[in-house]
Scaffold this active site. Structure first.
Site, short mmCIF file in Angstrom:
data_model
loop_
_atom_site.label_atom_id
_atom_site.label_comp_id
_atom_site.label_asym_id
_atom_site.label_seq_id
_atom_site.Cartn_x
_atom_site.Cartn_y
_atom_site.Cartn_z
N PRO A 163 0.84 -1.15 -0.07
CA PRO A 163 0.24 0.08 -0.16
C PRO A 163 0.96 1.26 -0.10
O PRO A 163 2.03 1.16 0.40
CB PRO A 163 -0.78 -0.06 1.30
CG PRO A 163 -0.24 -1.11 2.10
CD PRO A 163 0.77 -2.10 1.27
N ASP A 164 0.31 2.10 -0.58
CA ASP A 164 0.88 3.66 -0.48
C ASP A 164 0.66 4.48 0.71
O ASP A 164 -0.04 3.68 1.73
CB ASP A 164 0.78 4.60 -1.69
CG ASP A 164 -0.70 4.78 -1.80
OD1 ASP A 164 -1.36 4.70 -0.91
OD2 ASP A 164 -1.11 5.49 -3.06
N PHE A 165 1.09 5.61 1.03
CA PHE A 165 0.68 6.46 2.30
C PHE A 165 -0.74 6.84 2.01
O PHE A 165 -1.47 6.85 2.90
CB PHE A 165 1.58 7.42 2.38
CG PHE A 165 2.68 7.03 3.31
CD1 PHE A 165 3.24 5.79 3.78
CD2 PHE A 165 3.74 8.23 3.57
CE1 PHE A 165 4.15 5.46 4.46
CE2 PHE A 165 4.93 7.89 4.33
CZ PHE A 165 4.97 6.50 4.77
N ARG A 166 -0.93 7.40 0.97
CA ARG A 166 -1.98 8.53 0.93
C ARG A 166 -3.29 8.06 0.27
O ARG A 166 -4.56 8.95 0.24
CB ARG A 166 -1.43 9.82 0.53
CG ARG A 166 -0.78 10.52 1.39
CD ARG A 166 -0.40 11.81 1.19
NE ARG A 166 0.72 12.49 2.28
CZ ARG A 166 1.96 11.99 2.28
NH1 ARG A 166 2.57 11.40 1.35
NH2 ARG A 166 2.79 12.62 3.18
N ASN A 171 10.84 4.80 -2.23
CA ASN A 171 10.48 3.67 -1.68
C ASN A 171 11.73 2.99 -0.81
O ASN A 171 12.75 2.98 -1.11
CB ASN A 171 10.07 2.95 -2.79
CG ASN A 171 8.70 3.43 -3.51
OD1 ASN A 171 8.27 4.28 -2.76
ND2 ASN A 171 8.58 3.09 -4.68
N ASP A 211 11.30 -0.47 -0.21
CA ASP A 211 10.85 -1.97 -0.52
C ASP A 211 11.81 -2.54 -1.42
O ASP A 211 11.89 -3.61 -1.66
CB ASP A 211 9.58 -2.00 -1.20
CG ASP A 211 9.46 -1.04 -2.54
OD1 ASP A 211 10.38 -0.91 -3.28
OD2 ASP A 211 8.27 -0.66 -2.72
N HIS A 215 15.02 7.46 0.97
CA HIS A 215 14.38 7.43 2.36
C HIS A 215 14.95 6.09 2.97
O HIS A 215 14.57 5.57 3.64
CB HIS A 215 13.22 7.33 2.28
CG HIS A 215 12.64 8.65 1.68
ND1 HIS A 215 11.10 9.12 1.52
CD2 HIS A 215 13.20 9.91 1.90
CE1 HIS A 215 11.10 10.13 1.21
NE2 HIS A 215 12.00 10.95 1.36
#
Ligand code: CNA
Length: 304
Positions: free
Chosen positions: A52-55, A126, A128, A145
């Site tokens: 899932p993304d954040f927003r 990301n 991931d 990040h």
């Protein structure tokens, strides 16, 4: 966070591209003027992998964090909150941990740009590691990040064993440093922490950009989002996203291609030629074989 620019769409003529559409982008990419392509990735390039993304409404992580009992959603990625209560982050890490997910066709598209000698650098927000799993070499990626690829004590900085941490995260156990008993966390950048040195060292390269492709990001997290400002005014910027983002659309050669990144990059490859589509498919097929391996396992140093 914050500092969003108000986007007043530019409606005048283009300078570099023939038009602000996918065919014009492909034509430009095939020309001699387009040699240095930069990519900026966000969580939206990985949603089709199942992360899932954040927003995004309903499916985004922020929407689904209620069960973690946080004072506010961003707290899960705040270093001071983590020091007080690491459990919400460890719970989330269990879901996000690499090894469970396969790169998407969008990641393979970035590898395709690399194979064609066009990609100068892929900046990703990301954590991931799917860019690497898609086959991009370390020197072609900046994980702005950080990532789950390394892990350290937040107090004394001591290294912690990757496999041990993965086991602990999957059992829902918090890990503590062998040396000082401090909390251990993967080297992902929390709000309130500095971005990796490699991010700062490489951003000057953007001055040489002939094309910037921005995919799957709301461009709400800074300083990452400011990379869009560092390319020359004459550099076409292409946003591939479900929604408009940042100030993309305010310059003469900004192109906004709304839709799912996997669909749009495939359409772009179709415009670039059948050989691009074939290579995209072949590269994505290869990622199936790499699915499920962590970095050390892939290098043959251990087993999952
Ligand atoms: P965000 O703020 O959640 O925005 C994601 C954007 O992608 C939104 O504009 C969505 O509309 C769009 N989107 C979602 N799915 C698709 C799709 N299939 N095709 C096209 N567009 C889509 O995420 P950002 O990356 O902008 O925010 C930065 C945060 C998210 C960084 O700090 C990351 O570490 C963090 N994050 C990373 C992951 C990951 O590693 N996969 C997952 C969740 C969050």
């Amino acid at each position: 966070m914050g500092n969003e620019l108000s986007a007043v769409p530019y409606e005048g003529p283009t300078d570099i591209l023939e038009g602000r559409d996918i065919a014009s982008v492909a034509k430009y990419m095939k020309s001699d003027s387009c040699k240095n392509v930069f990519v900026m990735n966000g969580a939206g390039v990985s949603t089709s992998a199942g992360i899932p993304d954040f927003r995004s409404p309903k499916t985004g992580l922020y929407h689904n964090l209620e069960r973690l009992n946080l004072p506010y959603p961003e707290a899960v990625f705040e270093i001071n909150f983590f020091r007080e209560n690491p459990v919400p982050f460890y719970t989330l890490a269990r879901e996000l941990m690499p090894g469970k997910y396969r790169p998407t066709p969008t990641h393979s598209f970035v590898k395709l740009l690399h194979n064609r000698g066009l990609l100068r650098m892929c900046y990703t927000q990301n954590i991931d590691t799917l860019e690497r799993l898609a086959g991009l070499p370390d020197e072609a990626v900046v994980e702005a990040h950080g990532s789950f690829a390394n892990q350290h004590c937040v107090e004394c900085g001591s290294w912690y064993d990757e496999h041990k941490l993965r086991d602990q995260i999957s059992r829902g156990e918090v890990a503590y440093c062998y040396e000082c008993g401090g909390l251990v966390k993967p080297d992902i950048v929390f709000f309130g922490e500095s971005l990796p040195a490699r991010f700062h060292k490489t951003i000057g390269l953007l001055r040489s950009a002939d094309l910037l492709i921005i995919m799957g990001t709301s461009l709400k997290v800074h300083p990452f989002a400011t990379l869009t400002q560092l390319v020359p005014e004459s550099c076409p910027r292409v946003l591939i996203n479900m929604d408009p983002a940042g100030d993309i659309g305010t310059r003469p050669d900004d192109v906004v291609l709304l839709g799912k990144t996997d669909d749009v990059v495939r359409d772009l490859c179709k415009e670039l030629g059948e050989d691009w589509v074939d290579e995209l498919d072949a590269l994505w097929d290869e990622t199936e074989k790499r699915e499920g391996a962590c970095s050390r396992c892939r290098e043959g140093e251990g087993s999952d």
